[in-house]
Design a protein around this motif. Structure first.
Motif, PDB file in Angstrom:
ATOM      1  N   LEU A 149       0.957  -1.006  -0.260  1.00 42.73           N
ATOM      2  CA  LEU A 149       0.236  -0.036  -0.007  1.00 42.73           C
ATOM      3  C   LEU A 149       0.745   1.739   0.061  1.00 42.73           C
ATOM      4  O   LEU A 149       1.554   1.584   0.108  1.00 42.73           O
ATOM      5  N   TYR A 150       0.385   2.316  -0.646  1.00 45.87           N
ATOM      6  CA  TYR A 150       1.025   3.421  -0.667  1.00 45.87           C
ATOM      7  C   TYR A 150       0.037   4.546  -0.423  1.00 45.87           C
ATOM      8  O   TYR A 150      -1.170   4.517  -1.779  1.00 45.87           O
ATOM      9  N   ASP A 151      -0.040   5.701  -0.372  1.00 51.51           N
ATOM     10  CA  ASP A 151      -0.406   6.217   0.898  1.00 51.51           C
ATOM     11  C   ASP A 151       0.000   7.562   0.614  1.00 51.51           C
ATOM     12  O   ASP A 151       0.522   7.681   1.686  1.00 51.51           O
ATOM     13  N   GLY A 152      -0.201   8.592  -0.346  1.00 57.50           N
ATOM     14  CA  GLY A 152       0.296   9.930   0.328  1.00 57.50           C
ATOM     15  C   GLY A 152       0.434  10.659  -1.248  1.00 57.50           C
ATOM     16  O   GLY A 152      -1.061  10.904  -1.921  1.00 57.50           O
ATOM     17  N   SER A 153       1.078  11.692  -1.647  1.00 61.08           N
ATOM     18  CA  SER A 153       1.120  12.304  -2.827  1.00 61.08           C
ATOM     19  C   SER A 153       1.973  11.785  -4.309  1.00 61.08           C
ATOM     20  O   SER A 153       2.542  11.042  -4.568  1.00 61.08           O
ATOM     21  N   LEU A 158       3.634   9.603 -10.911  1.00 56.17           N
ATOM     22  CA  LEU A 158       5.000   8.574  -9.675  1.00 56.17           C
ATOM     23  C   LEU A 158       4.434   9.087  -8.375  1.00 56.17           C
ATOM     24  O   LEU A 158       3.812  10.107  -8.235  1.00 56.17           O
ATOM     25  N   LYS A 159       5.043   8.399  -7.381  1.00 58.56           N
ATOM     26  CA  LYS A 159       4.410   8.145  -5.982  1.00 58.56           C
ATOM     27  C   LYS A 159       5.751  10.047  -5.620  1.00 58.56           C
ATOM     28  O   LYS A 159       7.289   9.687  -6.513  1.00 58.56           O
ATOM     29  N   HIS A 160       5.310  11.070  -5.965  1.00 58.29           N
ATOM     30  CA  HIS A 160       5.798  12.349  -5.226  1.00 58.29           C
ATOM     31  C   HIS A 160       5.859  13.232  -4.632  1.00 58.29           C
ATOM     32  O   HIS A 160       4.496  13.457  -4.265  1.00 58.29           O
ATOM     33  N   GLY A 161       6.547  13.457  -3.124  1.00 64.47           N
ATOM     34  CA  GLY A 161       6.184  14.007  -1.736  1.00 64.47           C
ATOM     35  C   GLY A 161       6.348  13.025  -1.350  1.00 64.47           C
ATOM     36  O   GLY A 161       6.712  11.813  -0.564  1.00 64.47           O
ATOM     37  N   GLN A 162       5.389  13.626   0.002  1.00 68.04           N
ATOM     38  CA  GLN A 162       4.925  13.390   0.858  1.00 68.04           C
ATOM     39  C   GLN A 162       4.460  12.098   0.952  1.00 68.04           C
ATOM     40  O   GLN A 162       3.495  11.598   0.439  1.00 68.04           O
ATOM     41  N   GLY A 163       4.340  10.564   1.657  1.00 67.58           N
ATOM     42  CA  GLY A 163       3.697   9.485   1.699  1.00 67.58           C
ATOM     43  C   GLY A 163       4.748   8.029   2.087  1.00 67.58           C
ATOM     44  O   GLY A 163       5.324   8.731   3.222  1.00 67.58           O
ATOM     45  N   ILE A 164       3.375   7.493   2.381  1.00 65.47           N
ATOM     46  CA  ILE A 164       3.193   6.464   3.761  1.00 65.47           C
ATOM     47  C   ILE A 164       3.623   5.218   2.667  1.00 65.47           C
ATOM     48  O   ILE A 164       2.539   5.010   1.544  1.00 65.47           O
ATOM     49  N   TRP A 165       4.433   3.877   2.506  1.00 66.07           N
ATOM     50  CA  TRP A 165       4.462   2.974   2.152  1.00 66.07           C
ATOM     51  C   TRP A 165       4.509   1.863   3.575  1.00 66.07           C
ATOM     52  O   TRP A 165       5.358   1.974   4.577  1.00 66.07           O
ATOM     53  N   ASN A 166       3.544   0.449   2.886  1.00 66.76           N
ATOM     54  CA  ASN A 166       3.681  -0.141   3.911  1.00 66.76           C
ATOM     55  C   ASN A 166       3.454  -1.783   2.881  1.00 66.76           C
ATOM     56  O   ASN A 166       3.112  -1.937   1.780  1.00 66.76           O
ATOM     57  N   GLY A 167       4.435  -2.210   3.180  1.00 68.59           N
ATOM     58  CA  GLY A 167       4.806  -3.795   2.625  1.00 68.59           C
ATOM     59  C   GLY A 167       4.052  -4.791   3.244  1.00 68.59           C
ATOM     60  O   GLY A 167       3.273  -4.746   3.859  1.00 68.59           O
ATOM     61  N   ILE A 168       4.228  -6.192   2.580  1.00 69.67           N
ATOM     62  CA  ILE A 168       3.505  -6.825   2.893  1.00 69.67           C
ATOM     63  C   ILE A 168       3.945  -8.248   4.802  1.00 69.67           C
ATOM     64  O   ILE A 168       2.831  -9.040   4.649  1.00 69.67           O
ATOM     65  N   LYS A 169       5.197  -8.127   4.368  1.00 74.04           N
ATOM     66  CA  LYS A 169       5.410  -8.625   5.461  1.00 74.04           C
ATOM     67  C   LYS A 169       6.158  -7.776   6.648  1.00 74.04           C
ATOM     68  O   LYS A 169       6.844  -7.254   8.023  1.00 74.04           O
ATOM     69  N   GLY A 170       5.026  -6.065   7.016  1.00 73.56           N
ATOM     70  CA  GLY A 170       5.512  -5.214   8.227  1.00 73.56           C
ATOM     71  C   GLY A 170       6.797  -4.296   7.721  1.00 73.56           C
ATOM     72  O   GLY A 170       6.737  -3.249   8.958  1.00 73.56           O
ATOM     73  N   GLY A 175       8.094   9.086   3.853  1.00 79.14           N
ATOM     74  CA  GLY A 175       8.802  10.607   4.356  1.00 79.14           C
ATOM     75  C   GLY A 175       8.695  11.117   2.920  1.00 79.14           C
ATOM     76  O   GLY A 175       7.926  10.836   2.634  1.00 79.14           O
ATOM     77  N   GLU A 176       9.797  11.279   2.240  1.00 79.06           N
ATOM     78  CA  GLU A 176       9.978  12.083   0.984  1.00 79.06           C
ATOM     79  C   GLU A 176       9.593  11.131   0.024  1.00 79.06           C
ATOM     80  O   GLU A 176      11.313  10.497  -0.352  1.00 79.06           O
ATOM     81  N   TRP A 177       9.305  11.330  -0.954  1.00 83.44           N
ATOM     82  CA  TRP A 177       9.098  10.814  -2.234  1.00 83.44           C
ATOM     83  C   TRP A 177       9.930  11.610  -3.619  1.00 83.44           C
ATOM     84  O   TRP A 177       9.710  13.072  -3.335  1.00 83.44           O
ATOM     85  N   ARG A 178      10.482  11.339  -4.210  1.00 85.15           N
ATOM     86  CA  ARG A 178      10.142  12.454  -5.586  1.00 85.15           C
ATOM     87  C   ARG A 178      10.594  11.219  -6.824  1.00 85.15           C
ATOM     88  O   ARG A 178      11.425   9.971  -7.104  1.00 85.15           O
ATOM     89  N   MET A 179       9.994  11.258  -7.952  1.00 88.12           N
ATOM     90  CA  MET A 179       9.595  10.827  -9.078  1.00 88.12           C
ATOM     91  C   MET A 179       9.573   9.254  -9.239  1.00 88.12           C
ATOM     92  O   MET A 179      10.419   8.473  -9.396  1.00 88.12           O
ATOM     93  N   GLY A 180       9.103   8.535  -7.731  1.00 87.20           N
ATOM     94  CA  GLY A 180       8.383   7.407  -7.319  1.00 87.20           C
ATOM     95  C   GLY A 180       9.680   6.399  -6.736  1.00 87.20           C
ATOM     96  O   GLY A 180       9.695   5.250  -6.773  1.00 87.20           O
ATOM     97  N   ASN A 181      10.679   7.166  -6.300  1.00 86.11           N
ATOM     98  CA  ASN A 181      11.351   6.907  -5.336  1.00 86.11           C
ATOM     99  C   ASN A 181      11.893   7.491  -3.686  1.00 86.11           C
ATOM    100  O   ASN A 181      11.133   8.646  -4.138  1.00 86.11           O
ATOM    101  N   PRO A 182      12.221   6.508  -3.303  1.00 85.88           N
ATOM    102  CA  PRO A 182      12.128   7.698  -1.437  1.00 85.88           C
ATOM    103  C   PRO A 182      13.474   8.381  -1.456  1.00 85.88           C
ATOM    104  O   PRO A 182      14.735   7.838  -1.996  1.00 85.88           O
ATOM    105  N   GLN A 183      13.538   9.532  -1.833  1.00 86.67           N
ATOM    106  CA  GLN A 183      14.605  10.328  -1.705  1.00 86.67           C
ATOM    107  C   GLN A 183      14.000  12.318  -1.184  1.00 86.67           C
ATOM    108  O   GLN A 183      13.193  12.651  -1.091  1.00 86.67           O
ATOM    109  N   GLY A 184      15.180  11.916   0.434  1.00 82.77           N
ATOM    110  CA  GLY A 184      14.769  13.411   1.217  1.00 82.77           C
ATOM    111  C   GLY A 184      14.958  12.408   2.227  1.00 82.77           C
ATOM    112  O   GLY A 184      15.691  11.469   2.496  1.00 82.77           O
TER     113      GLY A 184
END
Length: 443
Positions: A149-153, A158-170, A175-184
């Protein structure tokens, strides 16, 4: 997993013109497309798909759409649209049903998804949020088929800005995203429980950060491409501690290592590291007081160095793979030093020349004072004056006469008196005593 171009591309905009013999012909969309022609039975089959469709939002039910102005049915090559049309283009609210199972319900503008919408993909993934020009843009939630799951900007699909990503195993990232990748700046928690708080670049730890490992170890410092690099400090759960430079995730360069930071007396090393091992010049101190200063290689004493044991013994010379090996000097406390060639901590050949040089250095050095001829003459003249002054002094007998107490009779008094028993008479004259002479022995 990012929102791929494949998932975010627009539905086909090619129109299908139905002919009498049910053959199809692909034509490019025009500003005023020709009217759609289909049989009543074909229309009923398509309409039935929208009747049985279960929308995410109730306002996109078939009955609700019928109430909207300019609500029409439009057929595409692989999909169908039912909703508002303006000048033959999708504008307003509507639903698209694709033959491969992909669906979209939401707002349109100028024939593109634009505004709030909900989209479900053939593999079961879904997106619920805002669109701009046909792609997710703004705030939205993407749910993968496997449960991620991804919930954010978003921006341009593409995922860009502040967002939350949750995997299937915990595992998770906030944090910050830029053009689909965690950055910041962000916080990433791994499946095994490791946790990182700090800067990211292109999905990797990069910059300043702090990492808490599940085994209790902690690293705080600089990262490059996912690994510690630069200046940092590492605290082991066992109590060991390192503060210095890293390269490619390993201790490399100048640093200080302490075996047990919580202990009052402990081993320590202050010096150079190469690929996580002591290599180069350094100083190693043992908890009991021994110390080595010199070169290391591959975590062992190697090269020239000095070893001082806590009992007062020492060795200065060459080392190899941790052994005294080569030219050196060894001295045990209370004994004379030994010079020569060592192999595996044993003296195999003694150097007599160095031993002789050592003993010559140990002889006491007597400093002799040198006098000039003028100084010698001055000493001689002073001694002569002292002799002359002694010869001019009165005799000791007259001195005795002047200082003798009245209770002691003189020699003349003895002679004049009667010569009775127990009378004292001295026949031998006393010798005058010379004054004490001083000599300069400071030479």
């Amino acid at each position: 997993m990012q929102y791929t171009e494949d998932n975010s591309k627009e539905f086909s905009d090619f129109s299908i013109l139905k002919t009498k013999n049910s053959e199809t012909q692909v034509v490019q969309p025009t500003e005023n497309p020709p009217p759609m022609k289909f049989t009543f039975q074909e229309a009923e089959e398509i309409i039935q798909k929208f009747r049985v469709y279960k929308p995410q939002n109730k306002q996109f039910k078939y009955e609700s759409l019928l109430k909207l102005q300019n609500c029409k049915l439009k057929i595409y090559k692989d999909s169908y649209y039912f909703g508002q049309l303006v000048n033959g283009k999708k504008n307003g609210f509507g639903v698209i049903l694709s033959n491969n199972g992909r669906t979209y319900e939401g707002q349109f503008e100028n024939d593109r998804k634009h505004g709030q919408g909900f989209e479900r993909f053939p593999d079961g993934a879904s997106y619920h949020g805002t669109y701009i020009n046909g792609k997710p843009d703004g705030v939205g939630k993407f749910l993968w088929a496997n449960g991620e799951l991804y919930d954010g900007s978003w921006q341009n699909g593409l995922k860009h800005g502040q967002g939350i990503w949750n995997g299937i195993k915990g595992d998770s990232y906030v944090g910050e995203w830029r053009m689909g990748n965690p950055q910041g700046f962000g916080v990433h928690v791994w499946v095994n429980g490791d946790r990182y708080e700090g800067e990211f670049h292109n999905s990797l730890k990069h910059g300043e950060g702090i990492e808490y490992l599940i085994n209790g170890d902690v690293y705080k410092g600089q990262y490059v491409n996912g690994k510690p690099e630069g200046v940092g400090e590492y605290q082991w759960s066992s109590g060991s501690y390192y503060n210095g430079t890293f390269s490619n995730g390993l201790r490399h360069g100048k640093g200080l290592w302490i075996k047990d930071r919580n202990a009052t007396l402990t081993d320590s090393y202050d010096g150079e590291f190469v690929n996580d091992k002591k290599c180069g010049y350094g100083v190693y101190k043992w908890a009991k007081g021994s110390k080595y200063e010199g070169n290391f290689y591959d975590d062992l004493r190697h090269g020239y160095g000095s070893m001082y044991w806590n009992d007062g013994s020492y060795y200065i010379g060459m080392w190899e793979q941790g052994y005294q090996w080569g030219e050196g000097e060894y001295c045990k406390k209370g004994e004379q030093p030994k010079f020569g060639t060592f192999e595996k901590n044993l003296l195999v050949r003694e150097d007599q020349e160095k031993l002789i040089q050592y003993h010559s250095k140990q002889q006491p050095q007597i400093r002799i004072r040198q006098y000039t001829s003028k100084q010698i003459n001055q000493v001689y003249i002073a001694s002569q004056r002292s002799v002359r002054s002694n010869s001019q002094r009165p005799s000791s007998q007259s001195q005795q006469r002047n200082v003798r107490p009245s209770s002691v009779k003189s020699v003349n008094q003895v002679k004049q008196g009667s010569m009775g028993n127990n009378q004292f008479f001295c026949k031998k004259k006393r010798q005058p005593s010379l004054p004490k002479q001083t000599f300069d022995f400071d030479f």
